[in-house]
Motif scaffolding. Structure first.
Motif, PDB file in Angstrom:
ATOM      1  N   GLY A   1      -2.889  -1.012 -20.141  1.00  0.00           N
ATOM      2  CA  GLY A   1      -3.212  -2.548 -20.351  1.00  0.00           C
ATOM      3  C   GLY A   1      -2.913  -3.408 -18.999  1.00  0.00           C
ATOM      4  N   ASN A   2      -2.307  -2.709 -18.336  1.00  0.00           N
ATOM      5  CA  ASN A   2      -1.909  -3.531 -16.955  1.00  0.00           C
ATOM      6  C   ASN A   2      -3.144  -3.519 -15.971  1.00  0.00           C
ATOM      7  OD1 ASN A   2      -1.243  -4.221 -14.423  1.00  0.00           O
ATOM      8  ND2 ASN A   2       0.859  -3.532 -14.852  1.00  0.00           N
ATOM      9  N   ASP A   3      -4.100  -4.588 -15.672  1.00  0.00           N
ATOM     10  CA  ASP A   3      -5.074  -4.604 -14.833  1.00  0.00           C
ATOM     11  C   ASP A   3      -4.874  -4.619 -13.314  1.00  0.00           C
ATOM     12  OD1 ASP A   3      -6.665  -4.555 -17.187  1.00  0.00           O
ATOM     13  OD2 ASP A   3      -6.659  -6.974 -17.365  1.00  0.00           O
ATOM     14  N   ARG A   4      -3.746  -4.654 -12.971  1.00  0.00           N
ATOM     15  CA  ARG A   4      -3.443  -4.730 -11.597  1.00  0.00           C
ATOM     16  C   ARG A   4      -3.828  -3.309 -10.767  1.00  0.00           C
ATOM     17  NH1 ARG A   4      -0.766  -8.317  -8.863  1.00  0.00           N
ATOM     18  NH2 ARG A   4       0.712  -6.766  -7.601  1.00  0.00           N
ATOM     19  N   PRO A   5      -4.477  -3.280  -9.678  1.00  0.00           N
ATOM     20  CA  PRO A   5      -4.807  -2.009  -9.016  1.00  0.00           C
ATOM     21  C   PRO A   5      -3.483  -1.410  -8.623  1.00  0.00           C
ATOM     22  CG  PRO A   5      -5.871  -4.043  -7.867  1.00  0.00           C
ATOM     23  CD  PRO A   5      -4.815  -4.609  -8.851  1.00  0.00           C
ATOM     24  N   VAL A   6      -3.656   0.202  -8.978  1.00  0.00           N
ATOM     25  CA  VAL A   6      -2.354   1.088  -8.444  1.00  0.00           C
ATOM     26  C   VAL A   6      -1.669   0.585  -7.236  1.00  0.00           C
ATOM     27  CG1 VAL A   6      -1.841   3.326  -8.210  1.00  0.00           C
ATOM     28  CG2 VAL A   6      -3.496   2.540  -9.863  1.00  0.00           C
ATOM     29  N   TYR A   7      -2.455   0.169  -6.071  1.00  0.00           N
ATOM     30  CA  TYR A   7      -1.930   0.047  -4.713  1.00  0.00           C
ATOM     31  C   TYR A   7      -1.043  -1.192  -4.880  1.00  0.00           C
ATOM     32  CZ  TYR A   7      -4.905  -3.856  -3.507  1.00  0.00           C
ATOM     33  OH  TYR A   7      -5.330  -5.147  -3.453  1.00  0.00           O
ATOM     34  N   ALA A   8      -1.342  -2.176  -5.732  1.00  0.00           N
ATOM     35  CA  ALA A   8      -0.537  -3.459  -6.101  1.00  0.00           C
ATOM     36  C   ALA A   8       0.682  -3.185  -6.609  1.00  0.00           C
ATOM     37  CB  ALA A   8      -1.455  -4.628  -6.466  1.00  0.00           C
ATOM     38  N   ARG A   9       0.517  -2.224  -7.328  1.00  0.00           N
ATOM     39  CA  ARG A   9       1.784  -1.976  -8.563  1.00  0.00           C
ATOM     40  C   ARG A   9       2.870  -1.278  -7.519  1.00  0.00           C
ATOM     41  NH1 ARG A   9      -0.432   0.677 -13.878  1.00  0.00           N
ATOM     42  NH2 ARG A   9       1.553   0.650 -14.194  1.00  0.00           N
ATOM     43  N   ILE A  10       2.418  -0.289  -6.788  1.00  0.00           N
ATOM     44  CA  ILE A  10       3.177   0.414  -5.715  1.00  0.00           C
ATOM     45  C   ILE A  10       3.719  -0.476  -4.754  1.00  0.00           C
ATOM     46  CG2 ILE A  10       3.272   2.211  -4.014  1.00  0.00           C
ATOM     47  CD1 ILE A  10       1.082   3.712  -5.420  1.00  0.00           C
TER      48      ILE A  10
ATOM     49  N   GLY B   1       2.359   9.889  -6.988  1.00  0.00           N
ATOM     50  CA  GLY B   1       1.264  10.818  -7.482  1.00  0.00           C
ATOM     51  C   GLY B   1      -0.113  10.450  -7.243  1.00  0.00           C
ATOM     52  N   VAL B   2      -0.397   9.696  -6.314  1.00  0.00           N
ATOM     53  CA  VAL B   2      -1.567   9.176  -5.815  1.00  0.00           C
ATOM     54  C   VAL B   2      -2.246   9.660  -4.472  1.00  0.00           C
ATOM     55  CG1 VAL B   2      -0.792   6.865  -7.123  1.00  0.00           C
ATOM     56  CG2 VAL B   2      -0.182   7.321  -4.752  1.00  0.00           C
ATOM     57  N   ALA B   3      -3.361   9.043  -4.089  1.00  0.00           N
ATOM     58  CA  ALA B   3      -4.230   9.432  -2.901  1.00  0.00           C
ATOM     59  C   ALA B   3      -3.378   8.727  -1.609  1.00  0.00           C
ATOM     60  CB  ALA B   3      -5.450   9.179  -2.903  1.00  0.00           C
ATOM     61  N   ARG B   4      -3.388   9.348  -0.584  1.00  0.00           N
ATOM     62  CA  ARG B   4      -2.997   8.847   0.608  1.00  0.00           C
ATOM     63  C   ARG B   4      -3.671   7.395   0.738  1.00  0.00           C
ATOM     64  NH1 ARG B   4       0.158  10.700   5.265  1.00  0.00           N
ATOM     65  NH2 ARG B   4       0.126  12.809   4.335  1.00  0.00           N
ATOM     66  N   GLY B   5      -4.885   7.366   0.663  1.00  0.00           N
ATOM     67  CA  GLY B   5      -5.568   5.960   0.844  1.00  0.00           C
ATOM     68  C   GLY B   5      -4.849   5.022  -0.105  1.00  0.00           C
ATOM     69  N   THR B   6      -4.340   5.249  -1.332  1.00  0.00           N
ATOM     70  CA  THR B   6      -3.996   4.412  -2.257  1.00  0.00           C
ATOM     71  C   THR B   6      -2.295   3.744  -1.685  1.00  0.00           C
ATOM     72  OG1 THR B   6      -5.027   5.051  -4.076  1.00  0.00           O
ATOM     73  CG2 THR B   6      -3.049   3.879  -4.448  1.00  0.00           C
ATOM     74  N   VAL B   7      -1.675   4.680  -1.053  1.00  0.00           N
ATOM     75  CA  VAL B   7      -0.450   4.557  -0.314  1.00  0.00           C
ATOM     76  C   VAL B   7      -0.679   3.535   0.859  1.00  0.00           C
ATOM     77  CG1 VAL B   7       1.418   5.609   1.005  1.00  0.00           C
ATOM     78  CG2 VAL B   7       0.879   6.433  -1.409  1.00  0.00           C
TER      79      VAL B   7
ATOM     80  N   GLU C   1      -0.248  -4.187   2.226  1.00  0.00           N
ATOM     81  CA  GLU C   1      -0.078  -5.161   1.612  1.00  0.00           C
ATOM     82  C   GLU C   1       1.400  -5.582   2.039  1.00  0.00           C
ATOM     83  OE1 GLU C   1      -0.253  -8.400  -1.526  1.00  0.00           O
ATOM     84  OE2 GLU C   1      -1.897  -7.128  -0.452  1.00  0.00           O
ATOM     85  N   LEU C   2       2.179  -4.636   2.194  1.00  0.00           N
ATOM     86  CA  LEU C   2       3.693  -4.994   2.568  1.00  0.00           C
ATOM     87  C   LEU C   2       3.468  -5.805   3.749  1.00  0.00           C
ATOM     88  CD1 LEU C   2       5.830  -2.056   0.973  1.00  0.00           C
ATOM     89  CD2 LEU C   2       5.278  -4.402  -0.075  1.00  0.00           C
ATOM     90  N   GLU C   3       2.879  -4.896   4.806  1.00  0.00           N
ATOM     91  CA  GLU C   3       2.796  -5.401   6.273  1.00  0.00           C
ATOM     92  C   GLU C   3       2.210  -6.678   6.410  1.00  0.00           C
ATOM     93  OE1 GLU C   3       0.718  -2.787   8.788  1.00  0.00           O
ATOM     94  OE2 GLU C   3       2.063  -1.151   8.409  1.00  0.00           O
ATOM     95  N   SER C   4       1.259  -7.283   5.567  1.00  0.00           N
ATOM     96  CA  SER C   4       0.493  -8.514   5.297  1.00  0.00           C
ATOM     97  C   SER C   4       1.397  -9.535   5.134  1.00  0.00           C
ATOM     98  CB  SER C   4      -0.681  -8.686   4.829  1.00  0.00           C
ATOM     99  OG  SER C   4      -0.418  -8.474   3.293  1.00  0.00           O
ATOM    100  N   LEU C   5       2.506  -8.994   4.256  1.00  0.00           N
ATOM    101  CA  LEU C   5       3.419 -10.136   3.644  1.00  0.00           C
ATOM    102  C   LEU C   5       4.646 -10.218   4.606  1.00  0.00           C
ATOM    103  CD1 LEU C   5       3.546  -8.983  -0.102  1.00  0.00           C
ATOM    104  CD2 LEU C   5       2.645 -11.237   0.897  1.00  0.00           C
ATOM    105  N   GLY C   6       4.841  -9.338   5.648  1.00  0.00           N
ATOM    106  CA  GLY C   6       5.742  -9.207   6.519  1.00  0.00           C
ATOM    107  C   GLY C   6       7.074  -8.918   5.951  1.00  0.00           C
ATOM    108  N   VAL C   7       6.901  -7.890   5.130  1.00  0.00           N
ATOM    109  CA  VAL C   7       8.008  -7.253   4.659  1.00  0.00           C
ATOM    110  C   VAL C   7       8.282  -5.911   5.336  1.00  0.00           C
ATOM    111  CG1 VAL C   7       8.972  -6.355   2.320  1.00  0.00           C
ATOM    112  CG2 VAL C   7       7.410  -8.308   2.263  1.00  0.00           C
ATOM    113  N   VAL C   8       7.501  -5.523   5.808  1.00  0.00           N
ATOM    114  CA  VAL C   8       7.739  -4.037   6.699  1.00  0.00           C
ATOM    115  C   VAL C   8       6.835  -4.197   7.842  1.00  0.00           C
ATOM    116  CG1 VAL C   8       8.105  -2.687   4.471  1.00  0.00           C
ATOM    117  CG2 VAL C   8       5.628  -2.713   5.686  1.00  0.00           C
TER     118      VAL C   8
END
Length: 243
Positions: free
Chosen positions: A4-13, A43-49, A55-62
């Motif tokens: 039921g969660n519509d957020r993309p997998v990469y966003a949830r990671i 348990g995902v593809a490297r591209g998803t990671v 996403e984290l880099e764009s937020l300045g978190v890493v």
């Protein structure tokens, strides 16, 4: 993972990693697990990671560090985004490296230009970060040489400088892990110092865990100060993503 969660997998990671950063499980100044490790963990593809990390880099978190991986910059506990200012984030990252031992007492910091490239900021921003740390007594400037871990009340000794030079050889692979250090006499001649100075330098490296004495073998290099972003030797079970 809930259907039921519509957020993309990469966003949830990315959300899961941010939660670990906010909780301190992934502390500011520390390195994120490698891409290969995160692929196995989630348990995902490297591209998803990579999408999650972008996403984290764009937020300045890493922040990416060439040849090392991605270092945690930090985030406010309430999840309100990256900490106050870029120079503060850089100061926090360097402070974390110092507190974690990646940058040891008496060790020279990378140049302002190298830090600017590493964090993708201007040299002026780097100088602000260094001035913050200097004001805290965490680092000190040595005229004509750069910035060093330590404060003006504990100035660098010749033994500190020798330890730094040997440490640089270990980090660069000039003296590989498992190889013996040159003998005290050889080091004393190379650096034109007394054997007592060499012994104090080696004692510093032993205290940091970079070398150890082994009976019949002398002093052996046991680890590098920093590790590249490589896969881990042990497998880990797939992590359950937040729903």
């Amino acid at each position: 993972m809930s259907q039921g969660n519509d957020r993309p997998v990469y966003a949830r990671i990315a959300d899961d990693l941010r939660a670990q950063i906010q909780s301190g499980d992934l502390p500011a100044g520390g390195m994120l697990p490698s891409e290969a490790s995160l692929v196995r963990s989630y348990g995902v593809a490297r591209g998803t990671v990579r999408q999650a990390l972008a996403e984290l880099e764009s937020l300045g978190v890493v922040a990416s560090e060439m040849g090392k991986g991605r270092r945690v910059v930090g985030e406010t506990a309430g999840g309100r985004g990256p900490i106050a200012a870029r120079y503060e984030a850089i100061a926090q990252s360097l402070r974390g490296q110092i507190e974690g031992g990646s940058l040891g007492q008496g060790q020279r910091l990378p140049s302002e230009e190298a830090l600017a490239d590493q964090f993708a900021v201007s040299k002026g921003t780097v100088r602000q970060a260094l001035q913050v740390l200097a004001g805290e007594g965490v680092i000190t400037a040595v005229h004509g040489k750069g910035w060093f871990v330590g404060n003006a009340q504990t100035p660098l000794t010749r033994a500190d400088e020798i330890a730094h030079l040997i440490r640089e050889q270990i980090v660069s692979g000039g003296i590989p892990v498992g190889a013996p250090l040159p003998g005290e006499n050889q080091l004393a001649q190379r650096y034109e110092v007394a054997r007592g100075t060499v012994r104090r330098a080696i004692a510093t490296l032993e205290a940091e865990g970079h070398v150890e004495s082994r009976r019949g073998q002398g002093r052996i290099v046991t680890k590098h100060t920093t590790q590249p972003d490589g896969s881990e030797a042990t497998a880990t079970p797939a992590k359950r993503l937040p729903t």
